[in-house]
Design a protein around this motif. Structure first.
Motif, PDB file in Angstrom:
ATOM      1  N   UNK A   6     -16.427  45.147   6.981  1.00 20.62           N
ATOM      2  CA  UNK A   6     -17.687  45.091   7.726  1.00 20.62           C
ATOM      3  C   UNK A   6     -18.458  43.882   7.235  1.00 20.62           C
ATOM      4  N   UNK A   7     -19.146  43.217   8.156  1.00 20.74           N
ATOM      5  CA  UNK A   7     -19.917  42.035   7.758  1.00 20.74           C
ATOM      6  C   UNK A   7     -21.367  42.237   8.163  1.00 20.74           C
ATOM      7  N   UNK A   8     -22.225  42.363   7.158  1.00 23.94           N
ATOM      8  CA  UNK A   8     -23.661  42.552   7.378  1.00 23.94           C
ATOM      9  C   UNK A   8     -24.278  41.157   7.387  1.00 23.94           C
ATOM     10  N   UNK A   9     -24.864  40.770   8.518  1.00 24.51           N
ATOM     11  CA  UNK A   9     -25.341  39.383   8.639  1.00 24.51           C
ATOM     12  C   UNK A   9     -24.238  38.499   9.205  1.00 24.51           C
ATOM     13  N   UNK A  10     -23.505  39.040  10.192  1.00 25.36           N
ATOM     14  CA  UNK A  10     -22.301  38.364  10.713  1.00 25.36           C
ATOM     15  C   UNK A  10     -22.619  37.061  11.438  1.00 25.36           C
ATOM     16  N   UNK A  11     -23.840  36.934  11.982  1.00 25.15           N
ATOM     17  CA  UNK A  11     -24.164  35.750  12.785  1.00 25.15           C
ATOM     18  C   UNK A  11     -24.698  34.592  11.943  1.00 25.15           C
ATOM     19  N   UNK A  12     -24.882  34.820  10.642  1.00 27.97           N
ATOM     20  CA  UNK A  12     -25.448  33.769   9.787  1.00 27.97           C
ATOM     21  C   UNK A  12     -24.385  32.819   9.258  1.00 27.97           C
ATOM     22  N   UNK A  13     -24.833  31.959   8.365  1.00 28.20           N
ATOM     23  CA  UNK A  13     -23.952  30.940   7.803  1.00 28.20           C
ATOM     24  C   UNK A  13     -22.802  31.579   7.003  1.00 28.20           C
ATOM     25  N   UNK A  14     -23.119  32.531   6.133  1.00 29.03           N
ATOM     26  CA  UNK A  14     -22.060  33.200   5.356  1.00 29.03           C
ATOM     27  C   UNK A  14     -21.208  34.077   6.274  1.00 29.03           C
ATOM     28  N   UNK A  15     -21.878  34.766   7.195  1.00 24.93           N
ATOM     29  CA  UNK A  15     -21.152  35.644   8.115  1.00 24.93           C
ATOM     30  C   UNK A  15     -20.129  34.874   8.929  1.00 24.93           C
ATOM     31  N   UNK A  16     -20.542  33.745   9.500  1.00 26.83           N
ATOM     32  CA  UNK A  16     -19.600  33.006  10.360  1.00 26.83           C
ATOM     33  C   UNK A  16     -18.515  32.307   9.528  1.00 26.83           C
ATOM     34  N   UNK A  17     -18.858  31.906   8.298  1.00 22.13           N
ATOM     35  CA  UNK A  17     -17.806  31.329   7.429  1.00 22.13           C
ATOM     36  C   UNK A  17     -16.771  32.399   7.091  1.00 22.13           C
ATOM     37  N   UNK A  18     -17.237  33.615   6.860  1.00 18.08           N
ATOM     38  CA  UNK A  18     -16.302  34.714   6.569  1.00 18.08           C
ATOM     39  C   UNK A  18     -15.403  34.959   7.781  1.00 18.08           C
ATOM     40  N   UNK A  19     -16.027  35.003   8.961  1.00 20.41           N
ATOM     41  CA  UNK A  19     -15.243  35.283  10.174  1.00 20.41           C
ATOM     42  C   UNK A  19     -14.270  34.146  10.481  1.00 20.41           C
ATOM     43  N   UNK A  20     -14.631  32.926  10.075  1.00 24.38           N
ATOM     44  CA  UNK A  20     -13.697  31.813  10.255  1.00 24.38           C
ATOM     45  C   UNK A  20     -12.405  32.076   9.459  1.00 24.38           C
ATOM     46  N   UNK A  21     -12.559  32.587   8.244  1.00 25.03           N
ATOM     47  CA  UNK A  21     -11.370  32.889   7.426  1.00 25.03           C
ATOM     48  C   UNK A  21     -10.601  34.083   7.993  1.00 25.03           C
ATOM     49  N   UNK A  22     -11.337  35.055   8.503  1.00 23.04           N
ATOM     50  CA  UNK A  22     -10.676  36.237   9.094  1.00 23.04           C
ATOM     51  C   UNK A  22      -9.883  35.809  10.344  1.00 23.04           C
ATOM     52  N   UNK A  23     -10.503  34.903  11.124  1.00 21.12           N
ATOM     53  CA  UNK A  23      -9.864  34.413  12.360  1.00 21.12           C
ATOM     54  C   UNK A  23      -8.497  33.785  12.050  1.00 21.12           C
ATOM     55  N   UNK A  24      -8.439  33.092  10.904  1.00 20.09           N
ATOM     56  CA  UNK A  24      -7.184  32.423  10.528  1.00 20.09           C
ATOM     57  C   UNK A  24      -6.142  33.391   9.992  1.00 20.09           C
ATOM     58  N   UNK A  25      -6.592  34.608   9.666  1.00 23.36           N
ATOM     59  CA  UNK A  25      -5.673  35.605   9.091  1.00 23.36           C
ATOM     60  C   UNK A  25      -5.847  36.929   9.826  1.00 23.36           C
ATOM     61  N   UNK A  26      -5.951  36.816  11.169  1.00 29.24           N
ATOM     62  CA  UNK A  26      -6.345  37.936  12.011  1.00 29.24           C
ATOM     63  C   UNK A  26      -5.572  39.220  11.789  1.00 29.24           C
ATOM     64  N   UNK A  27      -4.240  39.126  11.606  1.00 27.35           N
ATOM     65  CA  UNK A  27      -3.473  40.371  11.524  1.00 27.35           C
ATOM     66  C   UNK A  27      -3.650  41.085  10.185  1.00 27.35           C
ATOM     67  N   UNK A  28      -4.377  40.446   9.235  1.00 20.14           N
ATOM     68  CA  UNK A  28      -4.571  41.096   7.933  1.00 20.14           C
ATOM     69  C   UNK A  28      -5.832  41.946   7.893  1.00 20.14           C
ATOM     70  N   UNK A  29      -6.697  41.802   8.931  1.00 24.59           N
ATOM     71  CA  UNK A  29      -8.006  42.461   8.858  1.00 24.59           C
ATOM     72  C   UNK A  29      -8.301  43.281  10.098  1.00 24.59           C
ATOM     73  N   UNK A  30      -9.004  44.389   9.890  1.00 29.04           N
ATOM     74  CA  UNK A  30      -9.526  45.207  11.000  1.00 29.04           C
ATOM     75  C   UNK A  30     -11.041  45.226  10.821  1.00 29.04           C
ATOM     76  N   UNK A  31     -11.758  44.685  11.821  1.00 29.65           N
ATOM     77  CA  UNK A  31     -13.210  44.560  11.691  1.00 29.65           C
ATOM     78  C   UNK A  31     -13.868  45.857  12.153  1.00 29.65           C
ATOM     79  N   UNK A  32     -14.683  46.435  11.290  1.00 29.32           N
ATOM     80  CA  UNK A  32     -15.343  47.707  11.609  1.00 29.32           C
ATOM     81  C   UNK A  32     -16.742  47.437  12.155  1.00 29.32           C
ATOM     82  N   UNK A  33     -17.677  46.967  11.319  1.00 37.16           N
ATOM     83  CA  UNK A  33     -19.049  46.755  11.786  1.00 37.16           C
ATOM     84  C   UNK A  33     -19.460  45.301  11.618  1.00 37.16           C
ATOM     85  N   UNK A  34     -20.140  44.775  12.616  1.00 39.24           N
ATOM     86  CA  UNK A  34     -20.760  43.450  12.524  1.00 39.24           C
ATOM     87  C   UNK A  34     -22.243  43.647  12.814  1.00 39.24           C
ATOM     88  N   UNK A  35     -23.111  42.999  12.022  1.00 39.31           N
ATOM     89  CA  UNK A  35     -24.550  43.180  12.243  1.00 39.31           C
ATOM     90  C   UNK A  35     -25.275  41.846  12.309  1.00 39.31           C
TER      91      UNK A  35
END
Ligand code: NDP
Length: 385
Positions: A6-35
């Motif tokens: 889950x990513x709290x603050x998903x739309x911010x600078x840290x949130x989007x940097x985290x999602x950038x890494x998740x995007x590159x490793x999509x099959x390793x992660x299941x996203x539950x909550x984004x805020x």
């Protein structure tokens, strides 16, 4: 194996940097909550892209828009502070705590109470409620992974060593865009100049904190809570290139340092993969091109923020929460062009010295009351100016 996040603050600078890494490793992660707070368009787009279970806006007045944006997607939508804490308390393998400011405190606590692993970027939560959060981590068997680049560096430099063998923790600071200015020059800097950090691309609040050096002061408090080496053994050193992200000196005289590109995806990746390592897309550091690493002592005459933070954590009790709240109000006022840059530390100091400090908070609700009271005082002092 897929891990949930889950990513709290998903739309911010840290949130989007985290999602950038998740995007590159999509099959390793299941996203539950984004805020988010109210950035509905971005939140809905991310929730759809990452097929999140639920998207939450902290500002309830934005919920109708979020519902409309997610209509037919099968993704849950929720809004308000309680919904935010409920989302944070969904059991996941990793929670990334990347809300800005003390607004993140309740959700961080909710995640801790699940006893899970939390990658903590939201430094203001630890500054305002360090003892209470740490007690809860202990009680619920949670794990905090420091995500702030300096604390992540220290965490890495401590691995495999005993905390009793540490002589000093050395927090590095870029010094921000105004490092070489004197007090007179600092009085005339603009919002636009303050928002241009020389080395890092970050959210607005932390960028201003870096320019005032409050960021380093808040990090001193954060380090004090995360690494029990004694406040007097945590030193701030200005290192303008931001290549060394912090260091640990041991009693035998060895200093271990963590170096890396000035890109938050490095410490975020360290948390995502911990205790292992993962690939990041950044080019390796070109050390000959960098050529030299400089160090200097911080100038507390011109930048009093680190002194104020050291005094506040030295005093303990309500002081760090009061300091944090006053700084949040002062930064917002500067960004709204209501006060000049050099008034930020002045306002914080006035709030801290304006009458008796409240009693030491013992619960999360008490911290939030201290925070509210200090914001009220800071706003009153702003009106007087
Ligand atoms: P941003 O301003 O870029 O993003 C903040 C996030 O928090 C957004 O998702 C925002 O939503 C959300 N948010 C804002 N206000 C509230 C609120 N009242 N309630 C709930 N959610 C809210 O911040 P950063 O990513 O730069 O920083 C996040 C945290 O990480 C801070 O504590 C910062 O100090 C720390 N940090 C950041 C670093 C960086 O490089 N950026 C480095 C080290 C630490 P919305 O988009 O809707 O406004």
């Amino acid at each position: 194996m897929t891990r949930s996040i889950s990513i709290l603050g998903a739309t911010g600078s840290i949130g989007t940097s985290t999602l950038d890494l998740i995007r590159r490793n999509g099959d390793e992660w299941r996203v539950v909550a984004l805020t988010a707070n109210c950035n509905v368009a971005e939140l809905a787009a991310l929730a759809k892209e990452f097929r999140a279970e639920v998207a939450v806006v902290a500002d309830e007045s934005c919920l109708a828009d979020l519902r409309a944006a997610l209509d037919g997607s099968g993704i849950g939508a929720a809004g308000g502070r309680t919904a935010l804490c409920e989302a944070a308390s969904r059991p996941v393998d990793l929670t990334v705590a990347a809300i800005v400011g003390c607004a993140g405190l309740g959700p961080v606590m909710a995640a801790i109470e699940q006893g899970g692993t939390i990658a903590l970027a939201n430094k203001e939560a630890l500054v305002s409620a360090g003892e209470i959060l740490k007690a809860s981590v202990e009680k619920h068997g949670a794990t905090l992974l420091p995500t702030d680049s300096e604390h992540n560096a220290i965490f890495q430099c401590l691995a495999g060593n005993r905390i009793e063998d540490v002589r000093r923790v050395i927090l590095t600071a870029s010094g921000g865009p105004f490092r070489t200015l004197n007090a007179e020059q600092l009085a005339t800097v603009t919002r636009e100049q303050a928002l241009k950090h020389p080395n890092w691309d970050m959210g607005a609040k932390i960028t201003i904190d870096s320019a005032t050096m409050f960021n380093k002061g808040l990090e001193l408090i954060e380090a004090h809570h995360l690494f029990p080496v004694g406040l007097e053994n945590i030193e701030i050193v200005v290192h303008p290139q931001s290549i060394i992200h912090s260091m640990v000196e041991y009693r035998d005289g060895s200093i271990l340092a963590q170096l890396g590109p000035s890109d938050m995806r490095v410490p975020i990746a360290s948390c995502l993969a911990w205790p292992q390592r993962m690939e990041t897309p950044m080019a390796p550091l070109d050390l000959p091109a960098i050529g030299r690493l400089d160090f200097e002592a911080p100038n507390e005459q011109v930048f009093p923020a680190t002194r104020l933070c050291r005094e506040a954590i030295g005093e303990g009790g309500a002081a760090p929460a009061v300091l944090n709240a006053a700084n949040e109000v002062a930064v917002a006022a500067f960004l709204d062009r209501k006060i000049p840059f050099s008034r930020i530390p002045v306002l914080v100091e006035r709030v801290l010295s304006n009458g008796e400090l409240p009693e030491a908070p013992r619960t999360l609700d008490e911290v939030l009351r201290v925070d509210e009271g200090a914001r009220h005082r800071a706003n009153e002092l702003l009106e007087l100016a």
